[in-house]
Design a protein around this motif. Sequence first.
Motif, PDB file in Angstrom:
ATOM      1  N   VAL A  38      26.948  37.445  21.850  1.00 27.16           N
ATOM      2  CA  VAL A  38      28.191  37.834  21.184  1.00 27.16           C
ATOM      3  C   VAL A  38      28.109  39.312  20.787  1.00 27.16           C
ATOM      4  CG1 VAL A  38      29.671  37.437  19.184  1.00 27.16           C
ATOM      5  CG2 VAL A  38      28.586  35.497  20.340  1.00 27.16           C
ATOM      6  N   GLY A  39      29.162  40.045  21.129  1.00 27.54           N
ATOM      7  CA  GLY A  39      29.215  41.463  20.804  1.00 27.54           C
ATOM      8  C   GLY A  39      28.697  42.365  21.894  1.00 27.54           C
ATOM      9  N   GLU A  40      27.887  41.843  22.817  1.00 29.55           N
ATOM     10  CA  GLU A  40      27.420  42.660  23.931  1.00 29.55           C
ATOM     11  C   GLU A  40      28.536  42.859  24.945  1.00 29.55           C
ATOM     12  OE1 GLU A  40      22.695  41.356  23.834  1.00 29.55           O
ATOM     13  OE2 GLU A  40      23.928  40.855  25.579  1.00 29.55           O
ATOM     14  N   VAL A  41      28.396  43.886  25.750  1.00 30.46           N
ATOM     15  CA  VAL A  41      29.403  44.179  26.774  1.00 30.46           C
ATOM     16  C   VAL A  41      28.984  43.540  28.089  1.00 30.46           C
ATOM     17  CG1 VAL A  41      30.509  45.995  28.130  1.00 30.46           C
ATOM     18  CG2 VAL A  41      30.141  46.317  25.676  1.00 30.46           C
ATOM     19  N   PHE A  42      29.880  42.749  28.631  1.00 30.52           N
ATOM     20  CA  PHE A  42      29.627  42.093  29.917  1.00 30.52           C
ATOM     21  C   PHE A  42      30.403  42.806  31.007  1.00 30.52           C
ATOM     22  CE2 PHE A  42      31.010  38.792  33.046  1.00 30.52           C
ATOM     23  CZ  PHE A  42      29.772  38.608  33.644  1.00 30.52           C
ATOM     24  N   VAL A  43      29.703  43.293  32.012  1.00 29.12           N
ATOM     25  CA  VAL A  43      30.323  43.961  33.158  1.00 29.12           C
ATOM     26  C   VAL A  43      30.258  43.005  34.342  1.00 29.12           C
ATOM     27  CG1 VAL A  43      30.247  45.926  34.723  1.00 29.12           C
ATOM     28  CG2 VAL A  43      29.619  46.228  32.315  1.00 29.12           C
ATOM     29  N   PRO A  44      31.393  42.544  34.837  1.00 28.40           N
ATOM     30  CA  PRO A  44      31.399  41.591  35.960  1.00 28.40           C
ATOM     31  C   PRO A  44      31.005  42.279  37.266  1.00 28.40           C
ATOM     32  CG  PRO A  44      33.642  42.190  35.359  1.00 28.40           C
ATOM     33  CD  PRO A  44      32.753  42.837  34.344  1.00 28.40           C
ATOM     34  N   ASP A  45      29.790  42.100  37.661  1.00 31.36           N
ATOM     35  CA  ASP A  45      29.219  42.819  38.802  1.00 31.36           C
ATOM     36  C   ASP A  45      30.029  42.591  40.080  1.00 31.36           C
ATOM     37  OD1 ASP A  45      27.274  44.369  40.170  1.00 31.36           O
ATOM     38  OD2 ASP A  45      26.343  42.533  40.908  1.00 31.36           O
ATOM     39  N   GLY A  46      30.438  43.682  40.690  1.00 29.60           N
ATOM     40  CA  GLY A  46      31.151  43.618  41.965  1.00 29.60           C
ATOM     41  C   GLY A  46      32.663  43.513  41.839  1.00 29.60           C
ATOM     42  N   LEU A  47      33.170  43.140  40.667  1.00 34.12           N
ATOM     43  CA  LEU A  47      34.614  42.923  40.529  1.00 34.12           C
ATOM     44  C   LEU A  47      35.399  44.229  40.607  1.00 34.12           C
ATOM     45  CD1 LEU A  47      36.975  41.005  40.068  1.00 34.12           C
ATOM     46  CD2 LEU A  47      36.576  41.212  37.606  1.00 34.12           C
ATOM     47  N   ALA A  48      34.886  45.296  40.017  1.00 35.68           N
ATOM     48  CA  ALA A  48      35.623  46.562  40.034  1.00 35.68           C
ATOM     49  C   ALA A  48      35.880  47.038  41.460  1.00 35.68           C
ATOM     50  CB  ALA A  48      34.853  47.626  39.250  1.00 35.68           C
ATOM     51  N   GLN A  49      34.886  46.899  42.325  1.00 38.80           N
ATOM     52  CA  GLN A  49      35.073  47.324  43.713  1.00 38.80           C
ATOM     53  C   GLN A  49      36.158  46.497  44.393  1.00 38.80           C
ATOM     54  OE1 GLN A  49      32.261  46.819  42.066  1.00 38.80           O
ATOM     55  NE2 GLN A  49      30.501  47.922  42.947  1.00 38.80           N
ATOM     56  N   THR A  50      36.150  45.195  44.128  1.00 35.12           N
ATOM     57  CA  THR A  50      37.198  44.344  44.709  1.00 35.12           C
ATOM     58  C   THR A  50      38.568  44.745  44.188  1.00 35.12           C
ATOM     59  OG1 THR A  50      35.742  42.452  45.061  1.00 35.12           O
ATOM     60  CG2 THR A  50      38.081  41.975  44.791  1.00 35.12           C
ATOM     61  N   LEU A  51      38.688  44.969  42.889  1.00 36.34           N
ATOM     62  CA  LEU A  51      39.988  45.315  42.315  1.00 36.34           C
ATOM     63  C   LEU A  51      40.444  46.711  42.735  1.00 36.34           C
ATOM     64  CD1 LEU A  51      39.760  43.765  38.738  1.00 36.34           C
ATOM     65  CD2 LEU A  51      40.740  42.801  40.837  1.00 36.34           C
ATOM     66  N   GLU A  52      39.506  47.615  42.954  1.00 35.02           N
ATOM     67  CA  GLU A  52      39.877  48.923  43.508  1.00 35.02           C
ATOM     68  C   GLU A  52      40.508  48.751  44.883  1.00 35.02           C
ATOM     69  OE1 GLU A  52      36.241  51.066  43.433  1.00 35.02           O
ATOM     70  OE2 GLU A  52      36.422  51.650  41.314  1.00 35.02           O
ATOM     71  N   GLY A  53      39.948  47.855  45.687  1.00 35.38           N
ATOM     72  CA  GLY A  53      40.548  47.567  46.990  1.00 35.38           C
ATOM     73  C   GLY A  53      41.924  46.965  46.863  1.00 35.38           C
ATOM     74  N   VAL A  54      42.110  46.060  45.886  1.00 37.23           N
ATOM     75  CA  VAL A  54      43.414  45.448  45.641  1.00 37.23           C
ATOM     76  C   VAL A  54      44.428  46.501  45.199  1.00 37.23           C
ATOM     77  CG1 VAL A  54      44.673  43.846  44.142  1.00 37.23           C
ATOM     78  CG2 VAL A  54      42.463  43.174  45.111  1.00 37.23           C
ATOM     79  N   ALA A  55      43.998  47.422  44.328  1.00 40.74           N
ATOM     80  CA  ALA A  55      44.905  48.476  43.858  1.00 40.74           C
ATOM     81  C   ALA A  55      45.294  49.412  44.990  1.00 40.74           C
ATOM     82  CB  ALA A  55      44.241  49.254  42.727  1.00 40.74           C
ATOM     83  N   ARG A  56      44.334  49.744  45.821  1.00 38.51           N
ATOM     84  CA  ARG A  56      44.543  50.736  46.882  1.00 38.51           C
ATOM     85  C   ARG A  56      45.297  50.151  48.080  1.00 38.51           C
ATOM     86  NH1 ARG A  56      39.778  51.889  47.011  1.00 38.51           N
ATOM     87  NH2 ARG A  56      39.085  50.613  48.778  1.00 38.51           N
ATOM     88  N   GLN A  57      44.905  48.942  48.505  1.00 34.78           N
ATOM     89  CA  GLN A  57      45.481  48.361  49.718  1.00 34.78           C
ATOM     90  C   GLN A  57      46.539  47.300  49.433  1.00 34.78           C
ATOM     91  OE1 GLN A  57      42.576  47.199  52.692  1.00 34.78           O
ATOM     92  NE2 GLN A  57      41.086  48.705  51.950  1.00 34.78           N
ATOM     93  N   GLY A  58      46.712  46.957  48.161  1.00 35.71           N
ATOM     94  CA  GLY A  58      47.693  45.940  47.818  1.00 35.71           C
ATOM     95  C   GLY A  58      47.067  44.561  47.750  1.00 35.71           C
ATOM     96  N   PRO A  59      47.864  43.555  47.355  1.00 34.49           N
ATOM     97  CA  PRO A  59      47.316  42.192  47.185  1.00 34.49           C
ATOM     98  C   PRO A  59      46.759  41.597  48.462  1.00 34.49           C
ATOM     99  CG  PRO A  59      49.722  42.206  47.002  1.00 34.49           C
ATOM    100  CD  PRO A  59      49.288  43.631  47.000  1.00 34.49           C
ATOM    101  N   ASP A  60      47.198  42.096  49.631  1.00 32.15           N
ATOM    102  CA  ASP A  60      46.674  41.562  50.887  1.00 32.15           C
ATOM    103  C   ASP A  60      45.179  41.796  51.051  1.00 32.15           C
ATOM    104  OD1 ASP A  60      49.085  40.522  51.671  1.00 32.15           O
ATOM    105  OD2 ASP A  60      49.635  42.207  52.951  1.00 32.15           O
ATOM    106  N   TYR A  61      44.613  42.685  50.244  1.00 33.96           N
ATOM    107  CA  TYR A  61      43.162  42.899  50.280  1.00 33.96           C
ATOM    108  C   TYR A  61      42.419  41.590  50.050  1.00 33.96           C
ATOM    109  CZ  TYR A  61      38.627  45.073  49.252  1.00 33.96           C
ATOM    110  OH  TYR A  61      37.304  45.443  49.274  1.00 33.96           O
ATOM    111  N   MET A  62      42.996  40.726  49.199  1.00 32.26           N
ATOM    112  CA  MET A  62      42.357  39.439  48.920  1.00 32.26           C
ATOM    113  C   MET A  62      43.022  38.271  49.652  1.00 32.26           C
ATOM    114  SD  MET A  62      41.221  39.513  44.880  1.00 32.26           S
ATOM    115  CE  MET A  62      40.476  37.875  45.037  1.00 32.26           C
TER     116      MET A  62
END
Length: 566
Positions: free
Chosen positions: A188-212
């Motif tokens: 509790v209180g620690e920061v959790f970084v979801p490994d690999g998710l940012a790269q996936t969401l960057e692809g979604v932002a850049r290429q649109g929802p069809d990325y997934m």
Amino acid sequence: MNRDLSRYLVNPGPKRPATGLKAAVTTDSAIVTETMVEVLKRGGNAADAGIAGCMVQAAVEPFMTNHAGLVTFLYYEARTGKVYQLDSLGGFPSGLPPFKPVPPGTGPYAALPPSAIIPGFMPGLKAIHERFGSRPWAELCAPAVRWAEEGHPVSTFEYGVNIFADKFITYFPESREFFQPNGYFPNVGEVFVPDGLAQTLEGVARQGPDYMITGPWAERFVEKANEMGWKIKLEHMTETPPRWVEPLRIPHHEYEIVSLGPPQAQGIYIAIVLGVLTHLGIREMKPGSAEHIWAMGHALRQGGRHWEFAQDDTVYGVPRDELLDDAYHAHLAKLIQKSRPKVDLTEHIRLAAESGAGGDFVSAFGGANGKPRLVKSHSDQPSGSCELAVVDSQGNWVQMMNTLQGSGIPGMVVGGVPMVGSHSTFGALTSPMDATLVKGAKARCIIGNTIVMKDGRPVLSAGSPGNVYCTVPQVLAYALDFKLDPQSAVEAPRMLPMTEGRSVAIEDRLAPGVVEDLHRLGVRVAVTPSYDYHMGSFSVIARDEESGTYTAVADPRRCAVGDGLR
């Protein structure tokens, strides 16, 4: 913490509603609520805020939802006065049997393990954006990318849910690496970084929802599925697209309740429950009384008996008019009323409890000091969801859900996206979640998106995770029949339907004498915690008919925050 994120740590407990709003937002997360309010401030509409909220929610609450799950969406368009329903549950690929990566009875799974399913989350947001979005897609994705990159603070609620689901979410090496990056769950209180998710969401932002949907993430998903033995193809990812469905419209005194229509079960359930309660005289009862609980327990029980009629109407006939028939509701109420006990059954309850008879009940006589026993929920796999509600300054109104139930491959993580699979049965009549294995068929589920109309305009919306089916009609009854204010309607005690053992389980806030009165009626009583997160976390917005301003309610059962524009 590396950053001061303490303001986002909101614990379960009593909350204050946000009142006098010109535009309103309420969600289960301070981060998500803040994100959606910012979208409104920048000129986005309610649909834009809902999209951005879902994207962020799946990034900061991976224990409740994910980007490979499902989306349902109920939308009131102020300009036209129309209400739209989108069904974006995932689909089961045609020609293949349900894929269950672990045999029944092994690992963390129950006797009936969850099945893999094609994701519906991103196709749903794509459909919403194409029809109602006003801001650029990449702009709406940006907050989720940032939160995935920087991580979020772990709340007491998140830590507790992770421990609860430990065996499931750490079954595969990929999921252990994701949820326990240092070999243990973040505290509790620690920061959790979801490994690999940012790269996936960057692809979604850049290429649109069809990325997934058909792009690089989808290709990785198909590859992993094939590696595990689920022989899907890329074309299966688009085989069951989102569907715009006619919502169910339920007359209720001076109101019209608009809820999810078939194949979703909630609208039918609400119609039966509130119809029966009307003919049992709910408006003349005292909230929290034995009469109220007795009537509600029976009505909820009747609602569950009608799940079988919630079917995909491209596959089955659906008797909508018959299910909404007031005369039918009156007949069900008459059956209940005519079967009411004629004698005091207190002694029967006492004797049955002492002998251990009575089937599935837990009796108040069996607890310490004569108090009802506590009922604990048990599950072998996670069951989480997130409800969002938002109204913009133009009066466009969204009630929607995104959830981990119905998400991808059970227990697997692909590209930073954890998944839980589907809890569906296949061909069961009375299962609240069921699917028909026909190409393009939509599955039945229990999702509570509901908008209440009066004189053609919304006055309230409601929806929740956590025993959705039975809690939504209870909150509606508190608000529409007992006329409680919105916050009180959400805070009031909730219960489960009456069981075969004539027992009810209810949150432990009963008035003195109510348990004894229920025993006289032959009803056994068990209690849950006073504010039980399994009883949901409602996202409710109400419109004041005189001032035209909105109230955003924050449910005490989880980490909800209501806010908006003043």
